[in-house]
Every structure is written in structure tokens, then in C-alpha cells.
Scaffold this motif. Structure first.
Motif, PDB file in Angstrom:
ATOM      1  N   TYR A   1       0.691  -1.359   0.032  1.00  0.00           N
ATOM      2  CA  TYR A   1       0.195   0.004  -0.057  1.00  0.00           C
ATOM      3  C   TYR A   1       0.815   1.119  -0.159  1.00  0.00           C
ATOM      4  N   ILE A   2       0.230   2.218  -0.549  1.00  0.00           N
ATOM      5  CA  ILE A   2       0.808   3.612  -0.489  1.00  0.00           C
ATOM      6  C   ILE A   2      -0.053   4.408   0.201  1.00  0.00           C
ATOM      7  N   TYR A   3       0.445   5.816   0.600  1.00  0.00           N
ATOM      8  CA  TYR A   3      -0.859   6.664   1.368  1.00  0.00           C
ATOM      9  C   TYR A   3      -0.745   8.037   0.795  1.00  0.00           C
TER      10      TYR A   3
ATOM     11  N   GLU B   1      -0.648  12.381   9.708  1.00  0.00           N
ATOM     12  CA  GLU B   1      -0.910  10.900   9.673  1.00  0.00           C
ATOM     13  C   GLU B   1      -2.401  10.668   9.566  1.00  0.00           C
TER      14      GLU B   1
ATOM     15  N   ARG C   1      -5.217   5.294   2.472  1.00  0.00           N
ATOM     16  CA  ARG C   1      -4.460   4.186   1.877  1.00  0.00           C
ATOM     17  C   ARG C   1      -4.925   3.788   0.721  1.00  0.00           C
TER      18      ARG C   1
ATOM     19  N   TYR D   1      10.544   3.925  -1.904  1.00  0.00           N
ATOM     20  CA  TYR D   1      10.251   3.304  -0.596  1.00  0.00           C
ATOM     21  C   TYR D   1      11.482   2.407  -0.205  1.00  0.00           C
TER      22      TYR D   1
ATOM     23  N   LYS E   1       9.421   8.720   1.245  1.00  0.00           N
ATOM     24  CA  LYS E   1       9.258   7.832   2.325  1.00  0.00           C
ATOM     25  C   LYS E   1       9.263   8.655   3.610  1.00  0.00           C
TER      26      LYS E   1
ATOM     27  N   ASP F   1       7.637   4.617   8.118  1.00  0.00           N
ATOM     28  CA  ASP F   1       7.648   3.372   7.487  1.00  0.00           C
ATOM     29  C   ASP F   1       6.603   3.401   6.293  1.00  0.00           C
ATOM     30  N   LYS F   2       6.213   4.671   5.847  1.00  0.00           N
ATOM     31  CA  LYS F   2       5.121   4.788   4.654  1.00  0.00           C
ATOM     32  C   LYS F   2       5.629   5.472   3.502  1.00  0.00           C
TER      33      LYS F   2
ATOM     34  N   ILE G   1       4.562   8.056   0.895  1.00  0.00           N
ATOM     35  CA  ILE G   1       3.725   9.060   0.743  1.00  0.00           C
ATOM     36  C   ILE G   1       3.504   9.681  -0.559  1.00  0.00           C
TER      37      ILE G   1
END
Length: 446
Positions: free
Chosen positions: A358-360, A369, A374, A392, A413, A416-417, A419
Motif C-alpha cells: 500500500y501507499i498513502y 498521519e 491508504r 520506498y 518515504k 515506514d510509509k 507518501i
């Protein structure tokens, strides 16, 4: 999936925006007039003229505008040139006139008559100055004609601006009214500032070597502005090719296949030269303004003219470097920059794809946040997936992807996401803050 919108939604949004204005020199047009205005342009965008897609800008301009509306006496200010008689505002007329009204040359002056019928009354000239400002190739902001301007920016795609504010875009039945300025605010802006350290140190060294009694902190906004403007201009030119493209800023090259290796530092050097000559000119100009001795003023004035000429040359050099690099996007693969904005190569492919599930998507500049959305990677094509995979795996890298339809997305990044930001600002739509005068001191060397 994004919510589908209609031209009626666009017209209603623009009508409400105009109605809320506190500085309205025009009477508020009926919402039905706006709907017809946008709908006709929308259908015109799906046509072509001599094999080329339609590009045109319409100014919602009252041909009976009082002379008192003219705010400046600038010789480069626009003029309204009426046709011998108004032309009907319809798809056929717009398509035909588009060849003689390229957005870099002029706008169509459109307004409604006493019978509530839209007419094309004539042309607005000097559009090149507006386009130069919007495309960040000029710092001079000319007056804009009319209540607002609407442009065809692609098939089924319109944009509406008013006093250099981007109000809305309408692309393939998606109405966008929020535009993220990730180059100015948030994680990507902070990363760019960190990557500009060597550039900043170079400017500090220049200031010290010339005994300028200034505080570098006063110039940090200017330093970061030139980076932001340069990256924006590259993105604008990539989008104008209508080919799609991408570029990556990273100190890491592991996992990348570079088909065309280059070592091109002229972008960085031309930015530095432009900034140095800007500082030099402003310093001399300030000293001229406070000197009482006429002869000394003349000596400094000659020095100032030389500096202005050098500054102009640096602007032209930077323009050439930007277009040189942007053209590399026409080859499949991404453009690679190191952290100093030296181009390392193009036609670059990510070899090892280890993408997150997944990406956000960020819905604000900072990537708050609680506001992240997602999304599955399956929604995106190969170009996006490659950029996502690399960013990533390599924290601190920044990626930009331009789709063939002109959408621009940014990736990095955070924690841990991975974006993603979309609908990001590139053109200079917002009004600029006034430039700061430099402290008085004389240029010794450059």
C-alpha cells in the motif's frame, strides 16, 4: 474512486468563489452563463485544428470596461482589441480562433450581452508576459484581463484562475479545488532544503569573499525559492511535452539502470550564478540610492549595468539548462539527479522492484498521519510503481511523476510509509511576497 463531477459543479463552484470576493469590480454573472462558458470550452477541447489539440485561454472580459479599471501605466500592460463585430461563442468559433490565439500570444475576450448571450468580442494581447510569470520564467506580475480566465489544458480538461490564484481544474469529470504546495511546505520541502546545503554553502562563501555585511539567514528563502522554481519549471516543461515523464532526486544509484549516462552540472551552476548576480545587483543598487556624490554614483551605475547584463545572461542560461533536461523525459525511463541537482543520466529504469503493498495519499502539504488515505499499488502504472519502489527502498529520495494527461505526483518515504501527493502546484499562481532589500555594501569581486 474519485467522485465524478459535471460542468454544472464547476460553474457552481466558480460562481460561489466570485460571490465571496471582497474586491469585485464586475457584477456577478448568472450561474447559467458560467455553465455555458465552461461547457462550450469543454466540448471545444475534444476537437483538433490542423491535427493539433486545442490550446486557448478565455478572459471573461467586459468590452465596456471603464478606463478607470486600468491600475498601471506599464507599457507592457494588456490591451483589448475588438473584432469588427462580435463572433458567436460556440465550439466552431473557438476551434477556428485557437490557431490565432495561442495562450502565449493572446486570450479571447468573452462576455455576455443584454440578451444574456455569450459573445467573443475580441482579443487580449501581451499574453506572453502572463505566461512567462505563470511558468516562472519572469518575476514581473502583469495585470490580468477580466473577472477570471479559463484555459483548455487538455482533452476534457479546463483550469480557472483569478488574480493569479488557481481556483479549480476540471479534468475528465473530476473537479479539483485544492492544490498542494509540497515544494514550499511539508516533508518534501524539508528534504529539498537539506539537499540544498552545498548550494547554500556556496552562496555563503560568495558573500564572505565580497565582504558583504549580511546575514545568510535573510537569504535562505531566496535560495530555496530558486530550487523550488527550477524544479517547478522542469515539471511544467515535461508536462507540456504530453508524453509523460519522471525525475528522481537521490544520492543512491543502486538498483538503477542508466541507459544514457551524463554528468551535467550546468543547472546547478546557472542557478548559483543567477543568485550571485541578483545579490550583487541589489547591493550596488542600494548603495547608489544612498550616495550623495554624483561621480561615485555614475561609477557605481556602470557597475550596476554590467551586473544586470550578467544577471540576464544567467537567467537565459538557466532557461536553456531547464529545457535541455526536460527534453530527456521524452525518452522512456526517468531522469536522475544527485542531491546537488547534477543530472546523472536519463532513460533510467528501476531494476529491482520491491514495492510496498500500500501507499498513502496525503491530503495536505505536511502528510498529516490522520489525513492519509491508504491506496493499493495496483491502481498505478509501471512508471508510478517504479518510482514508488525506489523511494520506498531509499529514504531521503524524492520522486516526481508526470502522467500523459498532465497530472503531477510527488513521492517520498516518511517513517515506514511511502507518501504520495497529487494535484501539486507548479505554476506561480499565488501572489509573491515582496522581495527584501539587501543591506548596503559594495561589490568587490564575483
Amino acid at each position: 474512486m474519485p467522485q465524478k463531477n459535471t460542468i454544472t459543479d464547476l460553474a457552481a463552484y466558480i460562481w460561489q468563489n466570485i460571490k465571496k470576493s471582497t474586491k469585485l469590480e464586475y457584477r456577478i454573472p448568472p450561474s447559467g452563463i458560467l455553465e455555458e462558458l465552461f461547457e462550450t470550452l469543454y466540448f471545444a477541447s475534444m476537437n483538433s485544428e490542423e491535427g493539433e489539440l486545442i490550446k486557448v485561454r478565455v478572459a471573461f472580459y467586459n468590452p465596456n470596461e471603464p478606463v478607470g479599471f486600468r491600475r498601471t501605466r506599464n507599457i507592457e500592460r494588456y490591451n483589448y482589441i475588438p473584432f469588427g463585430k462580435p463572433m458567436p461563442y460556440d465550439v466552431k468559433s473557438i476551434v477556428k480562433l485557437s490557431k490565432s490565439a495561442d495562450p502565449w500570444s493572446s486570450s479571447l475576450a468573452v462576455y455576455f450581452d443584454d440578451d444574456q448571450e455569450l459573445q467573443i468580442y475580441g482579443l487580449i494581447d501581451q499574453a506572453v508576459h502572463t505566461e512567462s510569470y505563470l511558468n516562472r520564467e519572469s518575476t514581473t506580475k502583469p495585470d490580468q484581463a477580466g473577472l477570471f480566465q479559463v484555459s483548455i489544458i487538455g482533452i476534457g480538461s479546463l483550469s480557472v484562475i483569478r488574480e493569479y490564484d488557481l481556483i479549480a481544474t476540471f479534468k475528465q469529470n473530476i473537479l479539483v479545488t485544492q492544490f498542494l504546495d509540497v515544494l514550499r511546505f511539508g516533508p518534501i520541502s524539508r528534504l529539498l532544503k537539506a539537499k540544498a546545503k552545498n548550494f547554500t554553502d556556496e552562496i555563503i562563501k560568495f558573500i564572505v569573499s565580497n565582504d558583504f555585511d549580511v546575514d545568510i539567514e535573510d537569504y535562505e528563502p531566496t535560495i530555496h525559492n530558486i530550487w523550488r522554481d527550477t524544479l517547478s519549471r522542469i515539471l511544467i516543461h515535461i508536462r507540456n511535452y504530453r508524453h509523460g515523464g519522471a525525475f528522481l532526486i537521490s544520492a543512491e544509484t543502486t538498483g538503477l539502470k542508466i541507459n544514457y549516462t551524463v554528468s551535467y552540472d550546468r543547472l546547478h551552476k546557472s542557478m548559483a550564478r543567477l543568485l550571485k548576480w541578483t545579490i550583487a545587483c541589489d547591493v550596488v543598487e542600494e548603495e547608489i540610492s544612498i550616495l550623495g556624490d554624483r561621480n561615485m554614483k555614475m561609477d557605481l551605475f556602470n557597475e550596476y549595468l554590467i551586473g544586470k547584463s550578467k544577471k540576464k545572461s544567467s537567467e537565459n542560461e538557466l532557461k536553456g539548462a531547464i529545457r535541455f533536461i526536460a527534453s530527456h523525459s521524452c525518452v522512456d525511463g526517468l531522469i536522475l539527479f544527485d542531491d546537488d541537482l547534477f543530472e546523472q543520466g536519463y532513460g533510467v529504469f528501476v531494476q529491482d522492484l520491491h514495492a510496498p503493498k500500500y501507499i498513502y495519499q496525503a491530503t495536505d502539504n505536511t502528510g498529516t498521519e490522520s489525513l492519509l488515505v491508504r491506496k493499493s499499488l495496483s491502481h498505478y502504472g509501471t512508471r508510478h510503481q517504479s518510482m514508488i519502489s525506489f523511494c520506498y527502498a531509499n529514504e531521503g529520495s524524492i520522486g516526481f511523476v508526470v502522467s500523459q494527461d498532465g497530472d503531477i505526483r510527488a513521492f517520498t518515504k516518511a517513517g515506514d510509509k511511502l507518501i504520495m501527493w497529487e494535484s501539486i502546484k507548479t505554476h506561480k499562481y499565488l501572489k509573491s511576497a515582496p522581495s527584501r532589500r539587501l543591506p548596503t555594501t559594495r561589490l568587490k569581486s564575483l
